[in-house]
Design a protein around this motif. Structure first.
Motif, PDB file in Angstrom:
ATOM      1  N   PRO A  44      29.475 122.603  87.186  1.00 29.54           N
ATOM      2  CA  PRO A  44      28.232 122.319  86.865  1.00 29.54           C
ATOM      3  C   PRO A  44      27.377 121.747  88.095  1.00 29.54           C
ATOM      4  O   PRO A  44      27.683 120.655  88.317  1.00 29.54           O
ATOM      5  N   ASN A  46      23.946 119.347  88.589  1.00 29.31           N
ATOM      6  CA  ASN A  46      23.370 118.270  87.689  1.00 29.31           C
ATOM      7  C   ASN A  46      21.746 118.243  88.328  1.00 29.31           C
ATOM      8  O   ASN A  46      21.517 117.948  89.232  1.00 29.31           O
ATOM      9  N   ASN A 111      22.897 120.903  78.168  1.00 32.58           N
ATOM     10  CA  ASN A 111      23.712 121.780  78.726  1.00 32.58           C
ATOM     11  C   ASN A 111      23.017 123.302  78.880  1.00 32.58           C
ATOM     12  O   ASN A 111      22.624 123.846  77.750  1.00 32.58           O
ATOM     13  N   THR A 113      24.496 126.413  80.070  1.00 30.68           N
ATOM     14  CA  THR A 113      25.990 126.942  80.648  1.00 30.68           C
ATOM     15  C   THR A 113      25.673 128.449  81.179  1.00 30.68           C
ATOM     16  O   THR A 113      26.345 128.394  82.090  1.00 30.68           O
ATOM     17  N   VAL A 118      23.662 121.242  84.043  1.00 30.05           N
ATOM     18  CA  VAL A 118      23.519 120.025  82.979  1.00 30.05           C
ATOM     19  C   VAL A 118      22.164 119.393  83.383  1.00 30.05           C
ATOM     20  O   VAL A 118      22.026 118.685  84.535  1.00 30.05           O
ATOM     21  N   THR A 157      14.355 123.465  78.875  1.00 26.83           N
ATOM     22  CA  THR A 157      14.909 121.979  78.840  1.00 26.83           C
ATOM     23  C   THR A 157      13.754 121.123  78.652  1.00 26.83           C
ATOM     24  O   THR A 157      13.829 119.961  78.057  1.00 26.83           O
ATOM     25  N   CYS A 178      21.519 115.067  72.510  1.00 25.35           N
ATOM     26  CA  CYS A 178      22.290 115.899  73.505  1.00 25.35           C
ATOM     27  C   CYS A 178      22.421 117.401  72.786  1.00 25.35           C
ATOM     28  O   CYS A 178      22.465 117.810  71.538  1.00 25.35           O
ATOM     29  N   ASP A 180      22.368 122.131  73.691  1.00 30.62           N
ATOM     30  CA  ASP A 180      22.653 123.178  74.109  1.00 30.62           C
ATOM     31  C   ASP A 180      21.707 124.143  74.375  1.00 30.62           C
ATOM     32  O   ASP A 180      21.013 124.533  73.132  1.00 30.62           O
TER      33      ASP A 180
END
Length: 182
Positions: A44, A46, A111, A113, A118, A157, A178, A180
């Motif tokens: 991934p 960052n 995350n 994905t 991330v 995000t 945290c 997803d």
């Protein structure tokens, strides 16, 4: 751009077309060079940034680049090799907003994905309300919660980080989140 698990076509070491197979002592299919035996891993990317706050307002930047040109975001970007996540977040905030900040700790780890990323956002205190947008921003501006252009935010995000922030501020307790987002 969606994550492509077979994006590597040629060996970065020798240029030979790779084969996708599970190498010995591994449990996932990888790009393997049949000529020099180099195993190529995809990891991934960052993205690091900040949620800068001045009094009761947050700093957002209007994007001057694609993707999502003209939409609002928190100052953030790709982590560079050789820098810590904190250093990257400070650099991105300076590059995109010209803002001087004091980091207040990691705030959201998100995350993403489907695109192999991330996102790490740090809470930050603006040291003063003077900032100057860099080349990647059309504008940098402070917004109260009621002024946030929610329908014009560039990334999910950013929306989730702002939502967490305003919820935590109402509770008067900030914690690490945290999440997803796909």
């Amino acid at each position: 751009m969606l994550f492509n698990p077979r994006a590597i076509q040629h060996c970065r070491a020798c240029g030979t077309a790779v084969e996708y197979r599970v190498p010995a002592d591994d449990n996932r299919e990888r790009a393997v060079c049949p000529a020099c035996a180099t195993v190529h891993y995809q990891n991934p990317i960052n993205v690091v940034g900040t949620l800068p706050v001045w009094e009761d307002r947050v700093l957002l930047c209007k994007r001057a680049i694609e993707p999502r040109y003209g939409l609002w975001t928190l100052p953030a970007g790709f982590l560079e090799l050789g820098e810590t996540t904190e250093q990257g977040a400070l650099r991105e905030t300076d590059e995109e907003a010209g803002a001087r900040i004091d980091l207040q700790g990691l705030y959201t780890v998100i995350n993403v994905t489907r695109v192999g990323q991330v996102h790490l956002f740090y809470r930050a205190r603006l040291l003063d309300p003077n900032f100057l947008p860099g080349a990647e921003s059309l504008e940098a501006r402070l917004f109260s919660e009621g002024e946030i252009p929610w329908d014009l935010l560039a990334f999910r995000t950013v929306r989730e980080t702002l939502r967490c922030f305003f919820d935590d501020r109402r509770r008067e307790r900030f914690e690490l989140h945290c999440l997803d987002v796909g």
